[in-house]
Design an enzyme around this catalytic site. Structure first.
Site, PDB file in Angstrom:
ATOM      1  N   ASP A  51     -31.031   3.737 -15.392  1.00 28.29           N
ATOM      2  CA  ASP A  51     -30.994   2.815 -16.531  1.00 28.29           C
ATOM      3  C   ASP A  51     -31.636   3.437 -17.775  1.00 28.29           C
ATOM      4  OD1 ASP A  51     -29.992   1.081 -14.686  1.00 28.29           O
ATOM      5  OD2 ASP A  51     -31.527  -0.462 -14.953  1.00 28.29           O
ATOM      6  N   ASP A  52     -31.316   2.831 -18.910  1.00 32.09           N
ATOM      7  CA  ASP A  52     -31.982   3.075 -20.208  1.00 32.09           C
ATOM      8  C   ASP A  52     -31.555   4.356 -20.936  1.00 32.09           C
ATOM      9  OD1 ASP A  52     -33.309   0.859 -19.321  1.00 32.09           O
ATOM     10  OD2 ASP A  52     -35.325   1.695 -19.439  1.00 32.09           O
ATOM     11  N   HIS A 101     -25.976  -1.547 -20.323  1.00 29.44           N
ATOM     12  CA  HIS A 101     -27.352  -2.034 -20.105  1.00 29.44           C
ATOM     13  C   HIS A 101     -27.851  -2.766 -21.359  1.00 29.44           C
ATOM     14  CE1 HIS A 101     -31.023  -2.202 -17.831  1.00 29.44           C
ATOM     15  NE2 HIS A 101     -31.715  -1.410 -18.629  1.00 29.44           N
ATOM     16  N   HIS A 105     -31.889  -3.477 -25.111  1.00 33.03           N
ATOM     17  CA  HIS A 105     -32.729  -3.753 -23.934  1.00 33.03           C
ATOM     18  C   HIS A 105     -33.372  -5.139 -24.029  1.00 33.03           C
ATOM     19  CE1 HIS A 105     -35.257  -2.983 -20.432  1.00 33.03           C
ATOM     20  NE2 HIS A 105     -34.407  -1.998 -20.181  1.00 33.03           N
ATOM     21  N   TYR A 142     -34.063  -6.090 -16.969  1.00 34.97           N
ATOM     22  CA  TYR A 142     -35.011  -6.887 -16.161  1.00 34.97           C
ATOM     23  C   TYR A 142     -34.308  -7.656 -15.037  1.00 34.97           C
ATOM     24  CZ  TYR A 142     -37.159  -6.057 -20.681  1.00 34.97           C
ATOM     25  OH  TYR A 142     -37.584  -5.454 -21.849  1.00 34.97           O
ATOM     26  N   HIS A 192     -34.674   5.722 -13.668  1.00 40.66           N
ATOM     27  CA  HIS A 192     -34.474   5.830 -15.120  1.00 40.66           C
ATOM     28  C   HIS A 192     -34.401   7.305 -15.494  1.00 40.66           C
ATOM     29  CE1 HIS A 192     -36.315   1.929 -14.305  1.00 40.66           C
ATOM     30  NE2 HIS A 192     -35.686   1.487 -15.387  1.00 40.66           N
TER      31      HIS A 192
HETATM   32 ZN   LIG Z   1     -33.815  -1.075 -18.467  1.00 39.83          ZN
END
Ligand SMILES: [Zn+2]
Length: 225
Positions: A51-52, A101, A105, A142, A192
């Site tokens: 993610d991210d 995603h 965020h 989340y 991540h």
């Molecule tokens: Zn994230």
């Protein structure tokens, strides 16, 4: 004459011994060959998700995973994609699956449906334009999702059941010990790609689990199972 017979029977014995060993050897190969064909080790599927991203480590991660024949899923953050088109193209080229995603965020279920849809669409548009493919999967930041979003957003939310805590630990060994013994068939692992330690831990994890017969697939393959 007797000496000659003895010699002859000796040769026969040696010949028979040779044939026996040859037969035995062949049989052993056949047996092990049959085992390979009839009882292949069950492929235990797991999915690695990141993610991210993208980040400065993404291309190295993507390449290292490809070298290990691993297809992972990258849930990209719109704001981190800006100016990194090449990285996203590399991910696709290396065979990974791209998911959404959100753009900033944000916790989507805390926004109005209209705002949440805008967050999702903004990132979808970038992915579509850069990869030529509309993303199907979304990882809500989340893990926050709602029935309302489910009804309105035409995407498949993907959660996880193994958390590496890599963003918090930021240490290869600690991430590995956090995951140690936790991973089972069918798991979706959350990591991540924004940390050097996560990249190193991911490679070590893959090397370790592949030796145990695990096969890494993207979330699409996992969902289709
Ligand atoms: Zn994230």
């Amino acid at each position: 004459m007797q000496k000659y017979l003895w010699k002859k029977s000796g040769l026969v014995v040696i010949g028979m011994l040779y044939l026996f060993l040859a037969w035995k050897g062949k049989r052993m190969i056949m047996v092990s060959g049959q085992e390979l064909v009839e009882e292949p080790q069950e492929a235990r599927k797991v999915a690695l998700t990141f993610d991210d991203g993208p980040s400065e480590y993404t291309v190295e991660l993507s390449r290292g995973l490809k070298e290990r024949r691993v297809q992972a899923t990258f849930f990209l953050l719109g704001e981190n994609m800006e100016g990194r088109r090449k990285m996203v193209e590399e991910l696709v080229k290396d065979g990974h699956l791209i998911g959404n995603h959100s753009y900033h965020h944000v916790q989507l279920n805390k926004l109005s449906i209209k705002e949440a849809a805008r967050e999702i669409e903004k990132t979808n548009r970038l992915i579509r334009e850069w990869t030529g493919k509309a993303p199907v999967y979304i990882r809500p930041p989340y893990g926050a999702w709602s029935q309302e979003l489910e009804k309105v957003v035409d995407m498949i939310p993907v959660f996880w059941n193994v958390d590496s805590l890599d963003w918090k630990l930021q240490n290869k060994e600690q991430v590995l010990s956090c995951l140690s013994g936790q991973v089972e068939e069918g798991d979706v692992i959350l990591m991540h790609d924004g940390y050097r330690s996560s990249v190193d831990a991911a490679f070590a994890l893959v090397d370790h689990l592949q030796k145990q017969g695990f096969v890494f697939v993207n979330v699409e393959e996992m969902v289709l199972e």
